[in-house]
Design an enzyme around this catalytic site. Structure first.
Site, PDB file in Angstrom:
ATOM      1  N   CYS A 151      35.021  43.990 -29.998  1.00  0.00           N
ATOM      2  CA  CYS A 151      34.570  43.502 -28.689  1.00  0.00           C
ATOM      3  C   CYS A 151      35.743  42.947 -27.873  1.00  0.00           C
ATOM      4  O   CYS A 151      36.485  43.722 -27.303  1.00  0.00           O
ATOM      5  CB  CYS A 151      33.444  42.484 -28.868  1.00  0.00           C
ATOM      6  SG  CYS A 151      32.402  42.403 -27.417  1.00  0.00           S
ATOM      7  N   HIS A 175      29.818  45.481 -31.902  1.00  0.00           N
ATOM      8  CA  HIS A 175      30.121  44.674 -33.093  1.00  0.00           C
ATOM      9  C   HIS A 175      29.652  45.400 -34.352  1.00  0.00           C
ATOM     10  O   HIS A 175      28.527  45.169 -34.811  1.00  0.00           O
ATOM     11  CB  HIS A 175      29.412  43.322 -33.009  1.00  0.00           C
ATOM     12  CG  HIS A 175      29.964  42.418 -31.960  1.00  0.00           C
ATOM     13  ND1 HIS A 175      30.981  41.532 -32.198  1.00  0.00           N
ATOM     14  CD2 HIS A 175      29.639  42.266 -30.658  1.00  0.00           C
ATOM     15  CE1 HIS A 175      31.267  40.874 -31.096  1.00  0.00           C
ATOM     16  NE2 HIS A 175      30.465  41.295 -30.140  1.00  0.00           N
ATOM     17  N   GLU A 194      30.312  44.806 -37.286  1.00  0.00           N
ATOM     18  CA  GLU A 194      30.097  43.866 -38.403  1.00  0.00           C
ATOM     19  C   GLU A 194      28.624  43.504 -38.606  1.00  0.00           C
ATOM     20  O   GLU A 194      28.210  43.182 -39.720  1.00  0.00           O
ATOM     21  CB  GLU A 194      30.938  42.595 -38.214  1.00  0.00           C
ATOM     22  CG  GLU A 194      30.554  41.680 -37.049  1.00  0.00           C
ATOM     23  CD  GLU A 194      31.260  42.015 -35.745  1.00  0.00           C
ATOM     24  OE1 GLU A 194      31.694  43.188 -35.577  1.00  0.00           O
ATOM     25  OE2 GLU A 194      31.359  41.130 -34.873  1.00  0.00           O
TER      26      GLU A 194
HETATM   27  N1  GLN Z   1      34.287  37.984 -23.486  1.00  0.00           N
HETATM   28  C1  GLN Z   1      34.057  39.384 -23.568  1.00  0.00           C
HETATM   29  C2  GLN Z   1      32.867  39.825 -22.741  1.00  0.00           C
HETATM   30  O1  GLN Z   1      32.028  39.041 -22.389  1.00  0.00           O
HETATM   31  C3  GLN Z   1      33.885  39.830 -25.009  1.00  0.00           C
HETATM   32  C4  GLN Z   1      32.676  39.266 -25.670  1.00  0.00           C
HETATM   33  C5  GLN Z   1      32.721  39.372 -27.173  1.00  0.00           C
HETATM   34  O2  GLN Z   1      33.772  39.533 -27.766  1.00  0.00           O
HETATM   35  N2  GLN Z   1      31.570  39.280 -27.816  1.00  0.00           N
HETATM   36  O3  GLN Z   1      32.744  40.979 -22.419  1.00  0.00           O
END
Ligand code: GLN
Length: 547
Positions: free
Chosen positions: A390, A519, A521
């Site tokens: 992410c 994600h 994970e």
């Molecule tokens: N801050 C970034 C966003 O809002 C990534 C979010 C995250 O890593 N879950 O897109």
């Protein structure tokens, strides 16, 4: 077997953090291994409507379900132990329950009645639990109630459990997970705190059927007998749960005391054989693998010391472990503070140079961002296996744009709204939400499809063409800059088929450099490690060999 779902309420005693979630998940795994359809529910007493608005340092990882709910990390434990997706119906907070009751009241659903904490709040809880039963058709539903017995915050949930038991005592059971301290100066295990916890439960109208005794060592017979008399629980229904090295051992340990069949017997159900063979093999691999590899997690949720770290990134750690165990190796996870790297290039080299692989996990905001970018730069140039999750993907795109594509000052608009090269930007629908201050539950959440391009690491790892992965973010890869970045060698290996959004990036001429907007994970399971984590660990092992 008699008809209808059976509910097992799992309640904590004495103190928090003693593994209620793991105990619930483990009991569920045991019942599943006996061929029963089993599911788990988590009830959190706080007023946040979901876990999404909480800082992970405060409450641990925010877990995301397939169907877009931001939940407590225990839902992740349930998924990992049951090896099944758990949906949003299986999670509720006081905030969500109160909100529903108040919204009902505003739309005259109570036909002029005086709406009261009792019975309306417990009734809403019961309605939700029955809905889970209906939708999942589960034979057994483990319901973990957050907090401990004797607290004010979870009283109305205990009341819901008591009301369900009153209505149908043959289908409701209670399990107390309690702690038995051994004060160092006394050197003897103490049962009194648990006696008080049982009293607190009794005063809420609840008598536990089982006590799970958490402690450093197993409970001895004299103590079981004593506890039995004082707490009104048969000695054989007090199950020892001593500290263990690996959390996946818990179902096996519970079964040493035959917990599964004891539960069935109490419910008047014929005893059944368990099948924990595959689970046992996994645990054996996990506990007997000795060879270590060094994986660094570059993050920023380091504020409250080491203890919170593993909670903030729980699913990432579990996913690393699952993948490592499948290769019979043990991860040595190093916590690397991104902020330290901002003005200290020597530290980047020293710390990252010693690693077999680097992960930059999800994150928000400005703090530590430049340090993470430095770490990514090191991994790219020195051909260290890199997995960006992410924010870790977004920052990898920024690093590439700045240092390979010559876009000086490239950034995400989350950090720099005025950047000349907004390689990561807000989508228009997100702009509206943020502008209206609608922040809770409005990120891009839950599972989305992703189509993989042929001849990429991702395609090879998954083996499939279309995959579904879970998201939790507001910002996206800026498609306006896609062609320029691709021309410079960035591979966009996974694309959302509906929106065209870039979901995975890779690099050429690097053993393993990958960033995922989603994600992965969240979907790794001990019995089914995630393909991308497996591929990443495989590459870490290869690069170690070639050293
Ligand atoms: N801050 C970034 C966003 O809002 C990534 C979010 C995250 O890593 N879950 O897109």
């Amino acid at each position: 077997m008699p008809k209808g779902p059976r509910f097992i309420f799992v309640i904590g005693g004495v103190m928090s953090g003693i593994g209620k979630g793991i105990a619930s998940a483990s009991t569920a795994r045991i019942l599943k291994s006996k061929g029963f359809n089993t599911t788990c529910v988590k009830i959190d007493p706080y007023l946040n409507v979901d876990a999404g608005t909480m800082n992970p340092v405060e409450h641990g990882e925010v877990f995301v379900t397939e169907d877009e709910m931001e939940t407590d990390q225990d839902i992740g434990n349930f998924e990992r132990y049951l090896d099944e997706n758990i949906l949003s119906d299986n999670y509720m907070t006081s905030g969500a329950v109160y909100l529903a009751v108040i919204e009902n009241e505003r739309s005259l659903k109570y036909s002029g009645a005086c709406v009261q904490p009792i019975p309306h709040i417990p009734e809403e809880v019961i309605r939700r639990l029955n809905l889970v039963a209906k939708k999942t058709k589960a034979d057994f539903i483990l319901v973990e109630i957050g907090g401990t017995a004797g607290e004010y915050e979870n009283l109305l949930f205990l009341e819901a459990a008591r009301m369900m038991h009153l209505k149908s005592p043959e289908s409701v059971m209670f399990m107390l997970i309690s702690y038995f301290p051994i004060p160092s100066k006394i050197g003897e295990m103490k049962t009194k705190p648990t006696q008080h916890a049982v009293r607190a439960l009794n005063s809420a109208g609840i008598q536990p059927d089982f006590i799970i005794a958490r402690s450093i060592v197993p409970l001895d017979e004299p103590r079981k007998k004593k506890l039995s008399i004082f707490c009104n629980v048969r000695p054989e229904d007090i199950i020892s749960a001593p500290d263990i090295d690996n959390i996946y051992q818990v179902p096996l340990n519970f079964e040493k005391e035959n917990l599964g069949n004891k539960i069935l017997k109490k419910f008047g159900i014929q005893e059944r054989k368990r099948d924990l063979e595959e689970w046992g093999k996994m645990v054996k691999r996990a506990t007997s693998s000795k060879k270590e590899i060094n994986i660094g997690i570059v993050g920023k949720y380091f504020g409250t010391g080491k203890f919170t770290l593993s909670d903030s990134y729980l699913s990432v750690i579990e996913a690393i472990k699952h993948a490592c165990w499948s290769f019979s190796v043990q991860p040595n996870i190093l916590w690397l503070d991104a902020e330290v790297y901002e003005n200290n290039p020597a530290k980047v080299k020293e710390e990252l140079g010693a690693l077999d692989g680097v992960i930059v996990p999800g994150g928000f905001g400005t703090r530590g961002v430049e340090g993470k970018i430095k770490a990514i730069n090191f991994a790219r140039k020195n051909k260290k296996p890199y997995l960006g999750l992410c924010y870790g993907m977004q920052l990898a795109v920024i690093e590439f744009a700045r240092n390979v594509a010559g876009m000086t000052g490239a950034h995400t608009t989350e950090v720099n709204k005025k950047t000349k090269y907004p390689v990561i930007d807000l989508m228009s629908e997100q702009k509206e939400k943020v502008f209206a201050g609608k922040m809770g539950g409005t990120m891009r959440l839950g599972a989305y499809a992703c189509r993989l391009k042929d001849k990429t690491i991702a395609r090879k790892a998954y083996g499939e063409r279309t995959i579904y992965e879970r998201h939790r973010h507001r910002y996206e890869f800026n498609n306006a800059l896609q062609n320029v970045l691709e021309a410079k060698g960035l591979i966009t290996s996974g694309i959302n088929p509906e929106s065209g959004l870039v979901e995975i990036i890779e690099l050429k001429d690097h053993p393993f450099f990958m960033g995922t907007q989603f994600h992965p994970e969240f979907k790794s399971r001990p019995l089914d490690p995630h393909p991308l984590f497996r591929e990443f660990i495989k590459s870490c092992l290869n690069s170690r060999k070639s050293k």
